[in-house]
Design an enzyme around this catalytic site. Structure first.
Site, PDB file in Angstrom:
ATOM      1  N   LYS A 118       0.816  -0.452   0.584  1.00  0.00           N
ATOM      2  CA  LYS A 118       0.029  -0.192  -0.223  1.00  0.00           C
ATOM      3  C   LYS A 118       0.716   1.451   0.150  1.00  0.00           C
ATOM      4  CE  LYS A 118      -4.236  -2.075   1.935  1.00  0.00           C
ATOM      5  NZ  LYS A 118      -4.971  -1.895   2.720  1.00  0.00           N
ATOM      6  N   LYS A 197      -4.339  -9.508 -10.267  1.00  0.00           N
ATOM      7  CA  LYS A 197      -4.630 -10.124  -9.207  1.00  0.00           C
ATOM      8  C   LYS A 197      -6.544  -8.896  -9.350  1.00  0.00           C
ATOM      9  CE  LYS A 197      -6.083  -9.080  -4.594  1.00  0.00           C
ATOM     10  NZ  LYS A 197      -5.364  -8.413  -3.653  1.00  0.00           N
ATOM     11  N   LYS A 200      -8.744  -3.358  -6.827  1.00  0.00           N
ATOM     12  CA  LYS A 200      -9.594  -1.946  -7.126  1.00  0.00           C
ATOM     13  C   LYS A 200      -8.423  -1.045  -7.082  1.00  0.00           C
ATOM     14  CE  LYS A 200     -11.349  -0.301  -2.709  1.00  0.00           C
ATOM     15  NZ  LYS A 200     -11.144  -1.090  -1.983  1.00  0.00           N
TER      16      LYS A 200
END
Ligand code: TYM
Length: 318
Positions: A118, A197, A200
């Site tokens: 992230k 994968k 979002k």
């Protein structure tokens, strides 16, 4: 002791209300939960405090929370048979997370792939994002959960929950049960429209409850760069909706005709989604509030008892 009150094994999972559910969320976590929940004492959460690690828009968060509960119900969750609740309604989750944060070390948390990924994608490295696995450990351990249906990307988070349980048990005596992840072969990593994968943050999702037009647009956008006649990315997603034995004949018959194969995929998706979409349209905001209120009431009984046991053990009760 709460564990004595338990008869069936406990199943628990949660999804973040951080956007619209996609078919990766459905096949990776929600469907496995739905397939199992009757045989367990089952808990399903809306993990809204986890979503706060990235969300800054209160109206949007409220809307996402209402939407995800509608999604759960429309996808086939019977709120009478399980405990369906919102993480932020049970204060013991954040309370227990703090205790785990005092036990699990920073170097161990620094190994978290999801945190590193992230931050690499440019998300703010806030302390909540870093401590995320400890709140998730609390979500799971507070209810003496044995089985956690999740996608492959959550495997390490379940390891962290076991680490938190071990650290606590070693320091203060046996209190927590070590949970096991339930990750189904072949759907642990649902691929997105680009073959990576589905996520979002990659912008490669197919929405679960999109309109037929939205679903068609996403499916037509699946990248078809195969060298043979079979469009591998389309096929991989198609296996979620039809057995491979049927697909092989179909893909042979329509070899090279990518558009026709995508159209069949859209129809197959519609067969699954259309009835759910219809059910979803009938669910009101008032119903959502009632479901969450009664779920919180049920969850609180177990969480309070468990937390009292924890407090007695760590020495804060006098
Ligand atoms: P979240 O909200 O990111 O994702 C929800 C669930 O969807 C699964 N998933 C996928 N599975 C297969 N293929 C994909 N492409 C795919 N994308 C997402 C995720 O693995 C997840 O199971 N940390 C969790 C939420 C959480 C939780 C918990 C889960 C908080 N507390 C306690 C279980 C138990 C998460 O971020 O999920």
């Amino acid at each position: 002791m709460p564990s004595i009150m338990q008869e069936k094994k406990r199943l628990l999972t949660g999804l973040q209300p951080s956007g619209t559910l996609h078919i990766g969320n459905y096949f990776g976590a929600l469907k496995p939960f739905i397939d199992l929940y009757d045989s367990y004492d089952s808990y399903l959460m809306v993990v809204d405090y986890h979503a706060l690690t990235t969300m800054r828009n209160p109206e949007q968060l409220q809307e996402n929370i209402r939407n995800i509960v509608k999604d759960y119900l429309a996808a086939g969750v019977d709120s009478e048979k399980i405990t369906l609740f919102k993480q932020s309604d049970i204060a013991q989750h954040t309370e227990l997370a703090w205790i785990f944060e005092c036990l699990v070390t920073v170097p161990v948390l620094m190994q978290a792939h999801s945190y590193k990924d992230k931050v690499a994608k440019g998300l703010e490295a806030n302390a909540g994002l870093f401590n995320y696995p400890m709140l998730m450990a609390a979500d799971i351990l507070l209810y003496d959960t044995q089985v956690v249906p999740v996608g492959e990307d959550q495997r390490q988070h379940i390891e962290y929950a076991r680490e938190a349980a071990n650290k606590f048990n070693n320091a203060f005596g046996k209190t927590f049960t070590a949970p096991t992840e339930h990750i189904i072969d072949g759907v642990g990593v649902v691929p997105g429209t680009d073959g990576k994968k589905m996520s979002k943050s990659y912008g490669n999702t197919i929405p679960l409850f999109g309109t037929k037009d939205e679903i068609s647009k996403a499916v037509m956008g699946i990248v078809t760069d195969s060298f043979g006649g079979r469009p591998e990315n389309v096929y991989a997603i198609h296996t979620l909706f039809r057995p491979e034995s049927e697909l092989d004949a179909l893909y042979e018959e329509k070899e090279g005709n990518y558009k026709a194969l995508k159209e069949v995929l859209i129809e197959d998706m519609e067969m699954l989604v259309a009835p759910m979409r219809e059910r979803r349209d009938g669910i009101t905001d008032e119903q959502i509030r009632e479901v969450l209120a009664s779920g919180a009431e049920k969850a609180r009984i177990y969480a309070e008892a468990k937390m009292q046991d924890v407090k007695n053990k760590i020495g804060v009760t006098v």
